[in-house]
Design an enzyme around this catalytic site. Structure first.
Site, mmCIF file in Angstrom:
data_model
loop_
_atom_site.group_PDB
_atom_site.id
_atom_site.type_symbol
_atom_site.label_atom_id
_atom_site.label_comp_id
_atom_site.label_asym_id
_atom_site.label_seq_id
_atom_site.Cartn_x
_atom_site.Cartn_y
_atom_site.Cartn_z
ATOM 1 N N ASP A 34 0.835 -1.210 0.000
ATOM 2 C CA ASP A 34 0.000 0.000 0.000
ATOM 3 C C ASP A 34 0.864 1.253 0.000
ATOM 4 O O ASP A 34 1.591 1.523 0.952
ATOM 5 C CB ASP A 34 -0.884 -0.002 1.255
ATOM 6 C CG ASP A 34 -1.770 1.232 1.331
ATOM 7 O OD1 ASP A 34 -2.940 1.144 0.925
ATOM 8 O OD2 ASP A 34 -1.287 2.298 1.790
ATOM 9 N N LYS A 86 -2.928 6.150 -4.059
ATOM 10 C CA LYS A 86 -4.009 7.086 -3.725
ATOM 11 C C LYS A 86 -3.756 8.446 -4.368
ATOM 12 O O LYS A 86 -2.601 8.837 -4.553
ATOM 13 C CB LYS A 86 -4.082 7.272 -2.192
ATOM 14 C CG LYS A 86 -3.985 5.961 -1.419
ATOM 15 C CD LYS A 86 -3.982 6.141 0.092
ATOM 16 C CE LYS A 86 -3.671 4.845 0.800
ATOM 17 N NZ LYS A 86 -2.246 4.566 0.924
ATOM 18 N N HIS A 131 -7.626 9.887 -1.264
ATOM 19 C CA HIS A 131 -6.875 9.847 0.002
ATOM 20 C C HIS A 131 -7.616 10.483 1.188
ATOM 21 O O HIS A 131 -7.599 9.941 2.295
ATOM 22 C CB HIS A 131 -5.506 10.523 -0.199
ATOM 23 C CG HIS A 131 -4.436 9.991 0.699
ATOM 24 N ND1 HIS A 131 -3.110 9.926 0.337
ATOM 25 C CD2 HIS A 131 -4.485 9.495 1.948
ATOM 26 C CE1 HIS A 131 -2.399 9.413 1.335
ATOM 27 N NE2 HIS A 131 -3.213 9.144 2.322
ATOM 28 N N TYR A 148 3.176 9.766 -0.469
ATOM 29 C CA TYR A 148 4.327 9.154 0.217
ATOM 30 C C TYR A 148 5.627 9.358 -0.559
ATOM 31 O O TYR A 148 6.705 9.129 -0.029
ATOM 32 C CB TYR A 148 4.131 7.639 0.425
ATOM 33 C CG TYR A 148 2.873 7.231 1.148
ATOM 34 C CD1 TYR A 148 2.067 8.167 1.797
ATOM 35 C CD2 TYR A 148 2.479 5.897 1.182
ATOM 36 C CE1 TYR A 148 0.899 7.770 2.449
ATOM 37 C CE2 TYR A 148 1.323 5.496 1.834
ATOM 38 C CZ TYR A 148 0.535 6.433 2.461
ATOM 39 O OH TYR A 148 -0.608 6.039 3.101
#
Length: 275
Positions: A48, A78, A111, A53
């Protein structure tokens, strides 16, 4: 089978492994590649990530280099808040896909429920789904009212809702709502960033089974029918987090852990965030 290939079946029939590796705050480059590599070697088949990120490239690289066929690894990413909206989401998805180096993603999520934007964003996800670029779509950090808002006029209902979920935030009503609507609940921060691991109730239950507090909590997720993505970069922890398929908690123990709920978040409140 070590259980890591055991899957939840989403409402469109797609299978999603119950346990995955989360890579939030894992640095792009060697750190993320090493974590993903380790997880895949142990038997994880679910990773994930998210545009936010900034490590999609490393995730994709590690999966490609593992030699495991692409269709055997379930990959989630996301769309970030600043990219929300219809056209911008489609662009953001393209960018994520390029970074990952894949021709499809298994699960694409909104998100956060950005006010006035998330419904348009979700429409873009429906298009990506219909066009075959994603095998499943869903949302993240959505409360019941956000879900109701999407369900009111979506063509394809969300398959997953990924939220903060742990014994201090058991989200009973949300779990029930998702279950009734065929939406798979998924837990981020299942170990409450480590805060829950010293909780005496959990420590005691762990002793009975010869399991760590983390393993007890992740097993509790599993028995509630919640997909979970504990994050770690330590090989021993990544392995430990996966070792939850050889014991089960009793109904009484499940209730004891449920009773630890304080509606306490370690992350932002989905009804009140400003990013």
């Amino acid at each position: 089978m070590n259980g890591l290939q055991d899957c939840a079946t989403l409402h469109n029939g797609v299978k999603m492994p119950w346990v995955g590796l989360g890579v939030y705050k894992v640095k792009e480059g060697e750190e993320v590649k090493s974590a993903v590599r380790t997880a895949l070697e142990i038997g994880y088949r679910h990773i994930d990530t998210a545009a936010f990120y900034e490590n999609e490239e490393g995730v994709g690289q590690a999966i490609r280099e593992s030699g495991i066929p692409r269709e055997q690894v379930f990959v989630t990413t996301k769309v970030w808040n600043t990219d929300q909206g219809y056209e911008t989401t489609l662009k953001a998805f393209d960018a994520s896909l390029k970074k990952l180096g894949f021709d499809y993603v298994d699960l694409y999520l909104v998100h956060w429920p950005v006010k006035g934007k998330y419904k348009e964003t979700y429409k873009a996800l429906e298009k990506l789904y219909k066009d075959g670029y994603v095998r499943a779509i869903g949302v993240s950090n959505f409360q019941i009212h956000h879900l109701q808002d999407v369900l009111a006029d979506c063509e394809i209902k969300p398959m997953v809702n990924q939220v903060e979920y742990h014994p201090r935030l058991t989200q009973k009503e949300l779990l029930t709502f998702c279950r009734e609507n065929g939406i798979q609940l998924e837990a981020w921060s299942p170990l409450m960033r480590g805060e829950i691991l010293t909780e005496p109730t959990i420590v005691e239950i762990g002793k009975k089974y010869g399991k760590t507090p983390a393993q007890v909590v992740l097993r509790w997720d599993l028995q509630h029918g919640v997909v979970t993505i504990p994050k770690s970069v330590t090989p021993a922890r990544i392995k430990e987090n996966a070792d939850i398929f050889d014991f089960s908690l009793t109904d009484e123990e499940m209730k004891q852990i449920d009773a630890l709920n304080l509606n306490k978040r370690v992350g932002p409140d989905p009804d009140n965030f400003n990013f």
